[in-house]
Design an enzyme around this catalytic site. Structure first.
Site, PDB file in Angstrom:
ATOM      1  N   LYS A  57      38.748  16.438  59.147  1.00  0.00           N
ATOM      2  CA  LYS A  57      38.951  14.990  59.223  1.00  0.00           C
ATOM      3  C   LYS A  57      39.926  14.658  60.352  1.00  0.00           C
ATOM      4  CE  LYS A  57      37.582  14.564  54.430  1.00  0.00           C
ATOM      5  NZ  LYS A  57      37.944  14.516  53.006  1.00  0.00           N
ATOM      6  N   GLN A  93      43.554  13.914  49.700  1.00  0.00           N
ATOM      7  CA  GLN A  93      42.457  14.878  49.535  1.00  0.00           C
ATOM      8  C   GLN A  93      42.276  15.255  48.061  1.00  0.00           C
ATOM      9  OE1 GLN A  93      40.229  15.967  51.950  1.00  0.00           O
ATOM     10  NE2 GLN A  93      39.173  16.929  50.226  1.00  0.00           N
ATOM     11  N   ASP A 124      39.128   5.840  52.149  1.00  0.00           N
ATOM     12  CA  ASP A 124      38.268   6.850  51.533  1.00  0.00           C
ATOM     13  C   ASP A 124      37.569   6.272  50.290  1.00  0.00           C
ATOM     14  OD1 ASP A 124      37.275   9.472  51.696  1.00  0.00           O
ATOM     15  OD2 ASP A 124      38.705  10.229  50.221  1.00  0.00           O
TER      16      ASP A 124
END
Ligand code: NAP
Length: 277
Positions: A52, A96, A119
């Site tokens: 990412k 994450q 996200d």
């Protein structure tokens, strides 16, 4: 001949457009910032965060990696998220998944400022997306929808079967397909007669997390197969080898859903930076 839903190629195309958009908003030494929080040292998670960060650099965003030790408490992680929320230089925040089991992941996701939730992990964002209000979508299903649309895969009126109901993948996937006027069946570990349900699907989404769990003989000829799984050896959640020659379209593993997840995260970060002005 089945259509290969080439997520890698589409992600590359999306990144070219994003790099142009970033150029228009970035000042000298003032690139939009995506903060990436990694708690612990899970090697797969570390690889995803690294990928990412590399994607950020390709489009001109600045990744700001935050590494926290395995024994980080929920309170410590919440404080980190608060600091990033308050920092005007930070436009997007990625926590994450999964965090270590002792941490309240839902509380931490929901602490992310919705304007920086690039996200698409907050409960508020999920609810707004489900109600078709403006919101950042969960990155993986958003990427899948982008891929299906790019290849003009018909969704309206089709029967979609989503195998998996996780908050970041199965549930938002089902909501997005429903919003696109598919008739949606959501399957999970307590579902009975799973093979029969999958056999009725025009669109199958494998989001189970078990290598080649979805057998070839469950999938009817002409179906569209989306495989979100990614396991060692280039294997997904669907036994793609068994069906690739008789489905109408499928996502390869690797090179299908994975690159689209990252492209969606990056695209939503650029949108967040544009919105922040
Ligand atoms: P998860 O949180 O572990 O969820 C798995 C889901 O599968 C759960 O809803 C579970 O049902 C269901 N399931 C488990 N065993 C089943 C069975 N025997 N029959 C039917 N359903 C069953 O996983 P996830 O985070 O959603 O990820 C799913 C897959 O997508 C994994 O392979 C992951 O690596 C992959 N993934 C890929 C990306 C990407 O960017 N490519 C991103 C995210 C995830 P219950 O709810 O009943 O437990």
């Amino acid at each position: 001949m089945a259509i290969l839903l080439d997520g890698k190629a589409l992600a590359r195309k999306i990144e070219i457009d994003l790099a142009d958009r970033v150029l228009r908003i970035a000042g000298p030494n003032h690139e939009p910032v995506l903060a990436t929080i990694l708690v612990g040292s899970d090697p797969a998670s570390a690889t995803y965060v690294k990928m990412k960060g590399m994607a950020c650099r390709r489009v001109g965003l600045e990744p700001r990696p935050v590494f926290l030790p395995e024994d980080t408490t929920t309170a410590r992680l919440l404080a980190e998220i608060d600091a990033l929320n308050a920092d005007p230089r930070v436009h997007g925040i990625l926590l994450q998944h999964p965090v270590p089991a002792h941490i309240d992941e839902r509380a931490c996701f929901d602490r992310i400022d919705p304007a920086k939730d690039v996200d698409g992990v907050t409960s508020l964002g999920f609810g707004r997306m489900a109600f078709q209000l403006p919101a950042f979508g969960s990155a993986t299903p958003t990427g899948i929808m982008t891929l299906l649309r790019e290849y003009n895969i018909p969704i309206e009126g089709r029967h979609a079967v989503v195998i998996g109901r996780s908050p970041i993948l199965g549930k938002p996937m089902a909501a997005m397909l429903l919003n696109a006027n598919a008739t949606v069946t959501i399957c999970h570990s307590k579902t009975g007669n799973l093979p029969d349900l999958v056999r009725r699907a025009d669109i199958v989404v494998g989001a189970v997390g078990k290598p080649r769990f979805v057998r070839g003989d469950w999938i009817r000829s002409g179906a569209v197969v989306v495989d979100a799984g990614s396991h060692p050896g280039g294997v997904g959640d669907v036994d793609l080898d068994a069906v690739a020659d008789r489905v109408s379209a499928y996502t390869p593993v690797p090179g299908g859903v994975g690159p689209m997840t990252i492209a969606s995260l990056i695209a939503q970060t650029v949108s967040a930076a544009e919105a922040a002005g």
